[in-house]
Design a protein around this motif. Structure first.
Motif, PDB file in Angstrom:
ATOM      1  N   SER A   1       0.772  -0.986  -0.097  1.00 20.77           N
ATOM      2  CA  SER A   1      -0.223  -0.080  -0.170  1.00 20.77           C
ATOM      3  C   SER A   1       1.046   1.089   0.001  1.00 20.77           C
ATOM      4  CB  SER A   1      -0.558  -0.017   1.132  1.00 20.77           C
ATOM      5  OG  SER A   1      -0.492   0.379   2.040  1.00 20.77           O
ATOM      6  N   ILE A   2       0.283   2.695  -0.581  1.00 16.47           N
ATOM      7  CA  ILE A   2       0.802   3.480  -0.766  1.00 16.47           C
ATOM      8  C   ILE A   2       0.308   4.618   0.079  1.00 16.47           C
ATOM      9  CG2 ILE A   2       0.031   3.866  -2.943  1.00 16.47           C
ATOM     10  CD1 ILE A   2       2.654   5.435  -3.403  1.00 16.47           C
ATOM     11  N   ASP A   3       0.714   5.802   0.805  1.00 20.29           N
ATOM     12  CA  ASP A   3      -0.010   7.236   1.785  1.00 20.29           C
ATOM     13  C   ASP A   3      -0.133   7.823   0.087  1.00 20.29           C
ATOM     14  OD1 ASP A   3       0.050   6.103   4.019  1.00 20.29           O
ATOM     15  OD2 ASP A   3       2.064   6.876   4.500  1.00 20.29           O
ATOM     16  N   CYS A   4      -1.421   8.343  -0.639  1.00 20.32           N
ATOM     17  CA  CYS A   4      -1.883   8.308  -1.203  1.00 20.32           C
ATOM     18  C   CYS A   4      -3.167   9.681  -0.831  1.00 20.32           C
ATOM     19  CB  CYS A   4      -2.030   7.626  -2.477  1.00 20.32           C
ATOM     20  SG  CYS A   4      -2.985   6.445  -2.110  1.00 20.32           S
ATOM     21  N   TYR A   5      -3.357  10.775  -1.285  1.00 22.83           N
ATOM     22  CA  TYR A   5      -4.827  11.356  -1.767  1.00 22.83           C
ATOM     23  C   TYR A   5      -5.529  10.537  -2.873  1.00 22.83           C
ATOM     24  CZ  TYR A   5      -2.010  14.845  -0.171  1.00 22.83           C
ATOM     25  OH  TYR A   5      -1.326  16.114   1.208  1.00 22.83           O
ATOM     26  N   VAL A   6      -6.294   9.556  -1.663  1.00 19.34           N
ATOM     27  CA  VAL A   6      -7.170   8.288  -3.016  1.00 19.34           C
ATOM     28  C   VAL A   6      -8.239   9.642  -3.814  1.00 19.34           C
ATOM     29  CG1 VAL A   6      -8.222   6.440  -2.869  1.00 19.34           C
ATOM     30  CG2 VAL A   6      -7.098   7.049  -1.092  1.00 19.34           C
ATOM     31  N   VAL A   7      -9.202  10.284  -4.028  1.00 16.55           N
ATOM     32  CA  VAL A   7      -9.719  10.329  -4.494  1.00 16.55           C
ATOM     33  C   VAL A   7      -9.157  11.483  -5.314  1.00 16.55           C
ATOM     34  CG1 VAL A   7     -11.651  12.359  -5.019  1.00 16.55           C
ATOM     35  CG2 VAL A   7     -11.462  11.072  -2.534  1.00 16.55           C
ATOM     36  N   GLU A   8      -7.870  12.400  -5.186  1.00 20.53           N
ATOM     37  CA  GLU A   8      -7.104  12.411  -6.159  1.00 20.53           C
ATOM     38  C   GLU A   8      -6.665  12.212  -7.082  1.00 20.53           C
ATOM     39  OE1 GLU A   8      -7.422  13.897  -3.411  1.00 20.53           O
ATOM     40  OE2 GLU A   8      -7.545  15.920  -3.334  1.00 20.53           O
ATOM     41  N   LEU A   9      -5.834   9.952  -7.069  1.00 13.89           N
ATOM     42  CA  LEU A   9      -5.815   8.952  -7.912  1.00 13.89           C
ATOM     43  C   LEU A   9      -6.640   9.176  -8.293  1.00 13.89           C
ATOM     44  CD1 LEU A   9      -2.949   7.787  -5.526  1.00 13.89           C
ATOM     45  CD2 LEU A   9      -2.622   9.349  -7.382  1.00 13.89           C
ATOM     46  N   GLN A  10      -8.093   9.027  -8.079  1.00 15.22           N
ATOM     47  CA  GLN A  10      -8.838   8.279  -8.700  1.00 15.22           C
ATOM     48  C   GLN A  10      -9.230   8.960 -10.110  1.00 15.22           C
ATOM     49  OE1 GLN A  10     -11.644   7.618  -6.116  1.00 15.22           O
ATOM     50  NE2 GLN A  10     -11.258   5.812  -5.735  1.00 15.22           N
ATOM     51  N   GLN A  11      -9.120  11.031  -9.849  1.00 19.68           N
ATOM     52  CA  GLN A  11      -9.371  11.396 -11.178  1.00 19.68           C
ATOM     53  C   GLN A  11      -8.724  11.552 -11.708  1.00 19.68           C
ATOM     54  OE1 GLN A  11     -12.254  13.060 -11.424  1.00 19.68           O
ATOM     55  NE2 GLN A  11     -12.246  11.875  -9.468  1.00 19.68           N
ATOM     56  N   VAL A  12      -7.167  11.368 -11.073  1.00 16.33           N
ATOM     57  CA  VAL A  12      -5.877  11.535 -12.672  1.00 16.33           C
ATOM     58  C   VAL A  12      -6.353  10.001 -13.001  1.00 16.33           C
ATOM     59  CG1 VAL A  12      -3.694  10.654 -12.166  1.00 16.33           C
ATOM     60  CG2 VAL A  12      -4.599  12.357 -10.892  1.00 16.33           C
ATOM     61  N   PHE A  13      -6.634   8.918 -12.676  1.00 17.53           N
ATOM     62  CA  PHE A  13      -7.079   7.965 -13.376  1.00 17.53           C
ATOM     63  C   PHE A  13      -8.022   7.769 -14.067  1.00 17.53           C
ATOM     64  CE2 PHE A  13      -4.652   4.967 -10.331  1.00 17.53           C
ATOM     65  CZ  PHE A  13      -3.181   5.474 -10.342  1.00 17.53           C
TER      66      PHE A  13
END
Length: 479
Positions: free
Chosen positions: A360-372
Protein backbone atom coordinates in the motif's frame (compact mmCIF):
# COMPACT_ATOMS: atom_id res chain seq x y z
CA UNK A 1 102.34 82.67 28.42
CA UNK A 2 104.37 80.98 31.09
CA UNK A 3 105.89 78.63 28.58
CA UNK A 4 106.94 81.52 26.42
CA UNK A 5 108.58 83.36 29.43
CA UNK A 6 110.46 80.31 30.54
CA UNK A 7 111.58 79.69 27.01
CA UNK A 8 112.79 83.28 26.80
CA UNK A 9 114.79 83.02 30.06
CA UNK A 10 116.21 79.69 29.05
CA UNK A 11 117.42 81.10 25.77
CA UNK A 12 118.77 84.18 27.51
CA UNK A 13 120.90 82.28 30.02
CA UNK A 14 121.91 79.63 27.56
CA UNK A 15 123.51 82.11 25.17
CA UNK A 16 127.38 82.36 25.34
CA UNK A 17 127.27 86.08 26.00
CA UNK A 18 124.96 85.68 28.93
CA UNK A 19 127.01 82.92 30.39
CA UNK A 20 130.20 85.04 30.20
CA UNK A 21 128.57 88.00 31.83
CA UNK A 22 127.16 85.92 34.62
CA UNK A 23 130.53 84.34 35.36
CA UNK A 24 132.16 87.78 35.75
CA UNK A 25 129.28 88.97 37.82
CA UNK A 26 129.71 86.28 40.45
CA UNK A 27 133.51 86.84 40.98
CA UNK A 28 135.10 89.25 43.41
CA UNK A 29 138.13 91.51 43.02
CA UNK A 30 140.51 88.67 43.63
CA UNK A 31 138.76 86.63 40.88
CA UNK A 32 137.14 84.20 43.31
CA UNK A 33 133.56 83.15 43.08
CA UNK A 34 131.27 85.07 45.34
CA UNK A 35 128.71 82.47 46.34
CA UNK A 36 126.70 84.97 48.17
CA UNK A 37 126.01 86.75 44.96
CA UNK A 38 125.26 83.52 43.29
CA UNK A 39 122.73 82.61 45.94
CA UNK A 40 121.11 86.02 45.94
CA UNK A 41 120.93 86.15 42.21
CA UNK A 42 119.58 82.65 41.97
CA UNK A 43 116.92 83.43 44.57
CA UNK A 44 115.92 86.55 42.68
CA UNK A 45 115.78 84.69 39.42
CA UNK A 46 113.73 81.93 41.08
CA UNK A 47 111.34 84.48 42.59
CA UNK A 48 110.95 86.12 39.22
CA UNK A 49 110.30 82.78 37.58
CA UNK A 50 107.83 81.83 40.30
CA UNK A 51 106.11 85.18 39.93
CA UNK A 52 105.88 84.68 36.22
CA UNK A 53 104.61 81.15 36.75
CA UNK A 54 102.03 82.28 39.34
CA UNK A 55 100.92 85.12 37.09
CA UNK A 56 100.70 82.76 34.16
CA UNK A 57 98.79 80.25 36.23
CA UNK A 58 96.44 82.96 37.47
CA UNK A 59 95.63 84.12 33.99
CA UNK A 60 95.35 80.52 32.86
CA UNK A 61 92.93 79.86 35.74
CA UNK A 62 90.89 82.88 34.74
CA UNK A 63 90.84 81.70 31.17
CA UNK A 64 89.97 78.16 32.24
CA UNK A 65 87.20 79.52 34.49
CA UNK A 66 85.84 81.52 31.57
CA UNK A 67 86.08 78.48 29.35
CA UNK A 68 84.33 76.42 32.01
CA UNK A 69 81.51 78.94 32.21
CA UNK A 70 81.23 78.85 28.41
CA UNK A 71 81.36 75.07 28.50
CA UNK A 72 78.69 75.03 31.21
CA UNK A 73 76.56 77.34 29.08
CA UNK A 74 77.17 75.17 26.05
CA UNK A 75 76.40 72.05 28.07
CA UNK A 76 73.23 73.61 29.45
CA UNK A 77 72.23 74.64 25.97
CA UNK A 78 73.01 71.18 24.68
CA UNK A 79 71.12 69.58 27.55
CA UNK A 80 68.19 71.86 26.86
CA UNK A 81 68.35 71.06 23.19
CA UNK A 82 68.63 67.38 24.00
CA UNK A 83 65.66 67.63 26.33
CA UNK A 84 63.68 69.52 23.72
CA UNK A 85 64.71 67.07 21.04
CA UNK A 86 63.91 64.16 23.38
CA UNK A 87 60.53 65.68 24.18
CA UNK A 88 59.91 66.22 20.48
CA UNK A 89 60.96 62.66 19.72
CA UNK A 90 58.83 61.40 22.59
CA UNK A 91 55.85 63.33 21.33
CA UNK A 92 56.56 62.10 17.82
CA UNK A 93 56.84 58.56 19.14
CA UNK A 94 53.58 58.95 21.00
CA UNK A 95 51.90 60.29 17.87
CA UNK A 96 53.49 57.49 15.87
CA UNK A 97 52.32 54.95 18.43
CA UNK A 98 48.80 56.41 18.23
CA UNK A 99 48.92 56.31 14.43
CA UNK A 100 50.21 52.74 14.53
CA UNK A 101 47.52 51.76 17.04
CA UNK A 102 44.87 53.46 14.89
CA UNK A 103 46.29 51.76 11.81
CA UNK A 104 46.14 48.40 13.61
CA UNK A 105 42.54 49.09 14.62
CA UNK A 106 41.67 50.16 11.07
CA UNK A 107 43.45 47.11 9.66
CA UNK A 108 41.55 44.83 12.04
CA UNK A 109 38.28 46.55 11.16
CA UNK A 110 39.02 46.21 7.45
CA UNK A 111 40.02 42.59 7.93
CA UNK A 112 36.88 41.99 10.00
CA UNK A 113 34.71 43.79 7.42
CA UNK A 114 36.32 41.85 4.61
CA UNK A 115 35.77 38.60 6.50
CA UNK A 116 32.18 39.63 7.28
CA UNK A 117 31.45 40.54 3.66
CA UNK A 118 33.14 37.35 2.48
CA UNK A 119 31.05 35.36 4.95
CA UNK A 120 27.89 37.08 3.72
CA UNK A 121 28.74 36.35 0.09
CA UNK A 122 29.63 32.76 0.96
CA UNK A 123 26.44 32.18 2.95
CA UNK A 124 24.08 33.88 0.50
CA UNK A 125 21.37 31.53 -0.76
CA UNK A 126 21.52 33.46 -4.05
CA UNK A 127 23.96 32.94 -6.86
CA UNK A 128 26.07 36.13 -7.04
CA UNK A 129 28.27 36.95 -10.03
CA UNK A 130 30.23 40.19 -10.46
CA UNK A 131 31.36 41.31 -13.90
CA UNK A 132 33.62 44.10 -15.10
CA UNK A 133 33.18 46.07 -18.31
CA UNK A 134 34.86 43.36 -20.37
CA UNK A 135 32.49 40.69 -19.09
CA UNK A 136 35.13 39.07 -16.89
CA UNK A 137 34.15 37.56 -13.55
CA UNK A 138 35.14 39.58 -10.48
CA UNK A 139 32.90 37.87 -7.91
CA UNK A 140 31.87 34.23 -7.72
CA UNK A 141 30.29 33.18 -4.42
CA UNK A 142 29.82 29.74 -2.87
CA UNK A 143 26.28 29.36 -4.24
CA UNK A 144 27.62 30.00 -7.75
CA UNK A 145 30.19 27.26 -7.18
CA UNK A 146 27.52 24.83 -5.95
CA UNK A 147 25.12 25.44 -8.85
CA UNK A 148 27.68 25.63 -11.66
CA UNK A 149 30.19 23.14 -10.27
CA UNK A 150 32.97 25.60 -11.15
CA UNK A 151 35.34 26.67 -8.30
CA UNK A 152 36.00 30.36 -7.77
CA UNK A 153 39.71 30.02 -8.62
CA UNK A 154 38.80 28.70 -12.05
CA UNK A 155 36.16 31.41 -12.66
CA UNK A 156 37.67 34.69 -11.42
CA UNK A 157 39.17 36.79 -14.18
CA UNK A 158 37.63 34.65 -16.92
CA UNK A 159 34.89 35.48 -19.42
CA UNK A 160 31.48 34.57 -17.99
CA UNK A 161 30.00 32.88 -21.06
CA UNK A 162 33.19 30.94 -21.82
CA UNK A 163 33.43 29.76 -18.22
CA UNK A 164 29.73 29.04 -17.67
CA UNK A 165 27.99 28.54 -21.03
CA UNK A 166 24.84 27.24 -19.33
CA UNK A 167 23.93 30.59 -17.77
CA UNK A 168 20.65 31.97 -19.12
CA UNK A 169 21.69 35.65 -18.94
CA UNK A 170 22.72 37.11 -22.30
CA UNK A 171 25.40 39.76 -22.99
CA UNK A 172 22.69 42.05 -24.43
CA UNK A 173 20.91 42.11 -21.08
CA UNK A 174 24.18 42.94 -19.30
CA UNK A 175 24.94 45.74 -21.75
CA UNK A 176 21.43 47.15 -21.44
CA UNK A 177 21.70 47.34 -17.64
CA UNK A 178 25.11 49.03 -17.91
CA UNK A 179 24.17 51.49 -20.65
CA UNK A 180 20.81 52.48 -19.16
CA UNK A 181 22.25 52.43 -15.63
CA UNK A 182 19.15 50.73 -14.29
CA UNK A 183 18.21 47.47 -12.61
CA UNK A 184 16.76 44.72 -14.79
CA UNK A 185 14.58 41.94 -13.33
CA UNK A 186 14.07 38.74 -15.29
CA UNK A 187 11.93 35.72 -14.47
CA UNK A 188 12.82 32.42 -16.11
CA UNK A 189 11.11 29.11 -15.64
CA UNK A 190 10.43 25.72 -17.06
CA UNK A 191 7.18 24.56 -15.59
CA UNK A 192 7.62 21.84 -13.03
CA UNK A 193 11.43 21.88 -13.21
CA UNK A 194 12.85 25.22 -12.07
CA UNK A 195 11.93 28.85 -11.45
CA UNK A 196 14.56 31.61 -11.30
CA UNK A 197 14.35 35.30 -10.37
CA UNK A 198 17.31 37.09 -12.00
CA UNK A 199 18.36 40.63 -11.06
CA UNK A 200 21.01 42.57 -13.00
CA UNK A 201 22.13 45.92 -11.60
CA UNK A 202 25.09 48.21 -12.43
CA UNK A 203 27.59 49.22 -9.77
CA UNK A 204 27.62 52.91 -8.79
CA UNK A 205 30.63 55.20 -8.10
CA UNK A 206 33.09 52.96 -9.89
CA UNK A 207 35.84 54.09 -12.24
CA UNK A 208 34.98 51.18 -14.49
CA UNK A 209 31.28 50.41 -14.65
CA UNK A 210 30.59 46.81 -13.66
CA UNK A 211 27.44 44.83 -13.02
CA UNK A 212 26.27 42.30 -10.47
CA UNK A 213 24.03 39.36 -11.33
CA UNK A 214 21.83 37.85 -8.61
CA UNK A 215 20.14 34.55 -9.48
CA UNK A 216 17.58 33.39 -6.93
CA UNK A 217 16.34 29.82 -7.20
CA UNK A 218 12.70 30.20 -6.16
CA UNK A 219 11.67 26.74 -7.36
CA UNK A 220 10.65 25.47 -3.92
CA UNK A 221 8.78 28.66 -3.05
CA UNK A 222 6.97 28.70 -6.39
CA UNK A 223 6.07 25.02 -6.14
CA UNK A 224 4.83 25.57 -2.58
CA UNK A 225 2.75 28.53 -3.75
CA UNK A 226 1.41 26.45 -6.62
CA UNK A 227 0.57 23.70 -4.16
CA UNK A 228 -1.45 26.13 -2.04
CA UNK A 229 -3.16 27.53 -5.13
CA UNK A 230 -4.03 24.07 -6.41
CA UNK A 231 -5.24 22.96 -3.00
CA UNK A 232 -7.48 26.03 -2.87
CA UNK A 233 -8.69 25.21 -6.35
CA UNK A 234 -9.39 21.63 -5.36
CA UNK A 235 -11.31 22.78 -2.32
CA UNK A 236 -13.27 25.20 -4.49
CA UNK A 237 -13.82 22.47 -7.07
CA UNK A 238 -15.12 20.14 -4.39
CA UNK A 239 -17.54 22.74 -3.09
CA UNK A 240 -18.59 23.70 -6.62
CA UNK A 241 -18.99 20.03 -7.59
CA UNK A 242 -21.18 19.35 -4.59
CA UNK A 243 -23.33 22.43 -5.29
CA UNK A 244 -23.70 21.63 -8.98
CA UNK A 245 -24.45 17.99 -8.27
CA UNK A 246 -27.21 18.84 -5.83
CA UNK A 247 -28.63 21.54 -8.12
CA UNK A 248 -28.64 19.25 -11.16
CA UNK A 249 -29.59 16.05 -9.39
CA UNK A 250 -33.04 17.25 -8.22
CA UNK A 251 -34.50 18.13 -11.66
CA UNK A 252 -32.67 15.19 -13.22
CA UNK A 253 -34.28 12.71 -10.86
CA UNK A 254 -37.66 14.27 -11.62
CA UNK A 255 -37.02 13.93 -15.37
CA UNK A 256 -35.90 10.30 -14.95
CA UNK A 257 -38.98 9.59 -12.86
CA UNK A 258 -41.25 11.06 -15.54
CA UNK A 259 -39.47 9.06 -18.26
CA UNK A 260 -39.72 5.87 -16.27
CA UNK A 261 -43.41 6.51 -15.53
CA UNK A 262 -44.17 7.18 -19.20
CA UNK A 263 -42.33 4.02 -20.30
CA UNK A 264 -44.18 2.03 -17.65
CA UNK A 265 -47.54 3.37 -18.81
CA UNK A 266 -46.60 2.65 -22.43
CA UNK A 267 -45.76 -0.97 -21.56
CA UNK A 268 -48.95 -1.43 -19.48
CA UNK A 269 -51.35 -0.02 -22.11
CA UNK A 270 -51.96 -2.89 -24.48
CA UNK A 271 -53.67 -0.69 -27.08
CA UNK A 272 -50.72 1.65 -27.28
CA UNK A 273 -48.35 -1.31 -27.35
CA UNK A 274 -50.21 -2.85 -30.32
CA UNK A 275 -50.37 0.52 -32.04
CA UNK A 276 -46.65 1.02 -31.47
CA UNK A 277 -45.94 -2.22 -33.27
CA UNK A 278 -47.79 -0.96 -36.35
CA UNK A 279 -46.85 2.73 -36.00
CA UNK A 280 -43.17 3.58 -36.64
CA UNK A 281 -43.56 7.00 -34.97
CA UNK A 282 -44.64 5.46 -31.70
CA UNK A 283 -41.82 2.94 -32.02
CA UNK A 284 -39.35 5.79 -32.59
CA UNK A 285 -40.83 7.61 -29.59
CA UNK A 286 -40.26 4.54 -27.46
CA UNK A 287 -36.64 4.35 -28.65
CA UNK A 288 -36.13 8.03 -27.84
CA UNK A 289 -37.55 7.51 -24.36
CA UNK A 290 -35.20 4.56 -23.82
CA UNK A 291 -32.22 6.58 -25.08
CA UNK A 292 -33.20 9.57 -22.91
CA UNK A 293 -33.45 7.32 -19.87
CA UNK A 294 -30.02 5.84 -20.58
CA UNK A 295 -28.42 9.27 -21.03
CA UNK A 296 -30.18 10.47 -17.91
CA UNK A 297 -28.65 7.60 -15.97
CA UNK A 298 -25.30 8.55 -17.53
CA UNK A 299 -25.72 12.10 -16.21
CA UNK A 300 -26.70 10.67 -12.83
CA UNK A 301 -23.47 8.63 -12.72
CA UNK A 302 -21.49 11.78 -13.52
CA UNK A 303 -23.25 13.58 -10.69
CA UNK A 304 -22.50 10.69 -8.35
CA UNK A 305 -18.84 10.95 -9.39
CA UNK A 306 -18.87 14.68 -8.58
CA UNK A 307 -20.43 13.97 -5.21
CA UNK A 308 -17.90 11.24 -4.54
CA UNK A 309 -15.07 13.63 -5.38
CA UNK A 310 -16.56 16.37 -3.19
CA UNK A 311 -17.26 14.14 -0.20
CA UNK A 312 -14.34 11.77 -0.40
CA UNK A 313 -11.53 14.30 -0.64
CA UNK A 314 -9.52 14.75 2.57
CA UNK A 315 -6.49 16.92 3.30
CA UNK A 316 -4.35 14.09 4.68
CA UNK A 317 -2.83 11.12 2.92
CA UNK A 318 -4.09 7.68 3.78
CA UNK A 319 -2.76 4.20 2.92
CA UNK A 320 -4.39 2.49 -0.04
CA UNK A 321 -3.69 -0.13 -2.70
CA UNK A 322 -3.13 1.22 -6.19
CA UNK A 323 -4.95 -1.75 -7.69
CA UNK A 324 -8.11 -0.87 -5.74
CA UNK A 325 -7.87 2.78 -6.79
CA UNK A 326 -7.34 1.74 -10.40
CA UNK A 327 -10.34 -0.63 -10.40
CA UNK A 328 -12.55 2.04 -8.87
CA UNK A 329 -11.43 4.49 -11.58
CA UNK A 330 -12.24 1.87 -14.24
CA UNK A 331 -15.71 1.47 -12.75
CA UNK A 332 -16.27 5.21 -12.88
CA UNK A 333 -15.03 5.29 -16.47
CA UNK A 334 -17.53 2.59 -17.47
CA UNK A 335 -20.35 4.67 -16.02
CA UNK A 336 -19.20 8.09 -17.17
CA UNK A 337 -17.61 7.39 -20.57
CA UNK A 338 -20.55 5.84 -22.39
CA UNK A 339 -22.22 8.69 -24.26
CA UNK A 340 -20.83 7.98 -27.72
CA UNK A 341 -22.91 5.63 -29.83
CA UNK A 342 -20.02 4.16 -31.81
CA UNK A 343 -17.87 3.19 -28.82
CA UNK A 344 -18.58 2.90 -25.15
CA UNK A 345 -15.84 2.55 -22.56
CA UNK A 346 -17.23 -0.79 -21.38
CA UNK A 347 -16.65 -2.11 -24.90
CA UNK A 348 -12.90 -1.41 -24.70
CA UNK A 349 -10.74 -4.41 -23.83
CA UNK A 350 -8.82 -3.81 -20.62
CA UNK A 351 -5.57 -5.75 -20.18
CA UNK A 352 -4.32 -5.78 -16.60
CA UNK A 353 -0.79 -6.61 -15.50
CA UNK A 354 -0.74 -6.16 -11.72
CA UNK A 355 2.26 -7.44 -9.83
CA UNK A 356 1.37 -9.68 -6.90
CA UNK A 357 1.60 -8.46 -3.31
CA UNK A 358 1.99 -4.80 -4.14
CA UNK A 359 2.41 -2.73 -0.96
CA UNK A 360 0.00 0.00 0.00
CA UNK A 361 1.03 3.62 -0.48
CA UNK A 362 0.17 6.78 1.42
CA UNK A 363 -1.77 8.93 -1.02
CA UNK A 364 -4.73 11.18 -1.69
CA UNK A 365 -7.14 8.48 -2.87
CA UNK A 366 -9.79 10.68 -4.49
CA UNK A 367 -7.21 12.74 -6.38
CA UNK A 368 -5.51 9.61 -7.74
CA UNK A 369 -8.91 8.26 -8.84
CA UNK A 370 -9.51 11.49 -10.75
CA UNK A 371 -6.03 11.21 -12.30
CA UNK A 372 -6.69 7.71 -13.59
CA UNK A 373 -10.21 8.68 -14.70
CA UNK A 374 -8.78 11.63 -16.66
CA UNK A 375 -6.19 9.36 -18.28
CA UNK A 376 -8.93 6.89 -19.22
CA UNK A 377 -10.97 9.78 -20.66
CA UNK A 378 -7.90 10.88 -22.67
CA UNK A 379 -7.42 7.30 -23.92
CA UNK A 380 -11.16 7.02 -24.72
CA UNK A 381 -11.04 10.17 -26.88
CA UNK A 382 -7.91 8.88 -28.67
CA UNK A 383 -9.61 5.53 -29.36
CA UNK A 384 -12.66 7.33 -30.76
CA UNK A 385 -10.43 9.32 -33.15
CA UNK A 386 -8.12 6.46 -34.08
CA UNK A 387 -6.74 6.30 -37.61
CA UNK A 388 -7.26 2.53 -37.58
CA UNK A 389 -10.96 2.02 -36.76
CA UNK A 390 -10.78 -1.61 -37.82
CA UNK A 391 -8.49 -2.63 -34.95
CA UNK A 392 -9.82 -3.61 -31.55
CA UNK A 393 -9.54 -0.80 -28.96
CA UNK A 394 -7.27 -1.86 -26.10
CA UNK A 395 -6.11 -0.19 -22.90
CA UNK A 396 -3.23 -1.89 -21.06
CA UNK A 397 -2.58 -1.19 -17.38
CA UNK A 398 0.62 -2.22 -15.64
CA UNK A 399 1.36 -1.88 -11.91
CA UNK A 400 4.82 -2.95 -10.71
CA UNK A 401 7.22 -2.30 -7.86
CA UNK A 402 10.81 -1.37 -8.54
CA UNK A 403 13.00 -0.85 -5.47
CA UNK A 404 11.28 1.81 -3.34
CA UNK A 405 8.79 3.01 -5.93
CA UNK A 406 5.59 1.92 -7.63
CA UNK A 407 5.47 2.21 -11.43
CA UNK A 408 2.21 2.77 -13.29
CA UNK A 409 1.77 2.46 -17.05
CA UNK A 410 -1.46 3.17 -18.90
CA UNK A 411 -1.22 2.45 -22.62
CA UNK A 412 -3.74 2.59 -25.44
CA UNK A 413 -3.63 1.90 -29.19
CA UNK A 414 -5.66 4.92 -30.24
CA UNK A 415 -4.54 8.07 -32.04
CA UNK A 416 -1.14 9.23 -30.84
CA UNK A 417 0.10 12.67 -29.90
CA UNK A 418 2.22 14.98 -31.99
CA UNK A 419 5.51 16.36 -30.64
CA UNK A 420 3.87 19.71 -29.93
CA UNK A 421 0.96 18.07 -28.11
CA UNK A 422 3.38 16.08 -25.98
CA UNK A 423 5.28 19.28 -25.12
CA UNK A 424 2.22 21.14 -23.85
CA UNK A 425 0.19 18.17 -22.59
CA UNK A 426 0.93 18.87 -18.94
CA UNK A 427 0.75 22.68 -19.19
CA UNK A 428 -2.32 24.52 -17.82
CA UNK A 429 -4.75 25.75 -20.48
CA UNK A 430 -6.07 29.31 -20.48
CA UNK A 431 -8.57 29.85 -23.26
CA UNK A 432 -8.81 33.16 -25.11
CA UNK A 433 -11.18 31.85 -27.75
CA UNK A 434 -14.49 33.60 -28.49
CA UNK A 435 -17.59 32.38 -26.72
CA UNK A 436 -18.85 30.63 -29.86
CA UNK A 437 -15.80 28.35 -30.01
CA UNK A 438 -15.19 25.38 -27.78
CA UNK A 439 -12.03 23.69 -26.56
CA UNK A 440 -11.71 20.16 -25.33
CA UNK A 441 -10.09 20.46 -21.89
CA UNK A 442 -9.37 16.73 -21.97
CA UNK A 443 -6.45 17.46 -24.28
CA UNK A 444 -4.56 18.92 -21.31
CA UNK A 445 -3.56 16.90 -18.26
CA UNK A 446 -2.15 19.61 -15.99
CA UNK A 447 -4.32 18.44 -13.08
CA UNK A 448 -2.97 14.89 -13.38
CA UNK A 449 0.60 16.18 -13.59
CA UNK A 450 0.12 18.34 -10.50
CA UNK A 451 -1.38 15.53 -8.42
CA UNK A 452 1.41 13.08 -9.33
CA UNK A 453 4.43 15.43 -9.16
CA UNK A 454 3.44 17.96 -6.51
CA UNK A 455 0.97 16.28 -4.19
CA UNK A 456 2.72 12.91 -4.25
CA UNK A 457 6.29 14.02 -5.15
CA UNK A 458 6.32 11.53 -7.99
CA UNK A 459 7.16 11.65 -11.68
CA UNK A 460 5.00 11.59 -14.78
CA UNK A 461 5.90 11.39 -18.46
CA UNK A 462 4.34 10.48 -21.79
CA UNK A 463 5.59 8.65 -24.86
CA UNK A 464 3.51 8.54 -28.00
CA UNK A 465 3.47 7.60 -31.65
CA UNK A 466 0.76 8.79 -34.04
CA UNK A 467 0.31 5.34 -35.53
CA UNK A 468 0.87 3.08 -32.52
CA UNK A 469 -0.66 4.92 -29.57
CA UNK A 470 0.31 6.55 -26.29
CA UNK A 471 1.76 5.40 -22.98
CA UNK A 472 1.59 7.34 -19.72
CA UNK A 473 4.38 6.59 -17.25
CA UNK A 474 4.05 7.41 -13.52
CA UNK A 475 6.33 6.74 -10.58
CA UNK A 476 5.27 7.10 -6.93
CA UNK A 477 7.82 6.69 -4.11
CA UNK A 478 6.84 4.32 -1.33
CA UNK A 479 8.78 6.28 1.29
Amino acid sequence: MMNKSLLFLFMLFSSPFAQASLVQLFKDEQGKTNWQYVANWSSGILIIILSIVITTLFFTWLKARRYNRELEAIRSDLEQRVEERTATLKESNQLLEKEIAQHVITTNLLRSSESYISSILKSMPLMLIGLNKAGQITQWNQRAEDISGIPADAALGKDLWDTYPGITVSPNQINRAREQNETINIKQSQSGLYYFDITIYPLQDQTETGVVILIDDVTRKTLADNMLIHNDKLSSMGELAATMAHDINTPLQAILFDLTSYQSQLRKNAALRDEAQNNPELDRLSSLLTDASEKGRHVASIINNLLSFARGRIDKKQPALLSDIMEHALGLARDVLSSHERLKFRDIRIERDYEDNLPSIDCYVVELQQVFLNLFRHAYDALLNTTHPEQEPVIRIQLTQCYDALWIKIQHNGKGLTSEEQMYLFEPFFSNQPDGEDYDAGKRLSFCYFVITEQHQGHMAVTSDLEIGTTFHMQLDLK
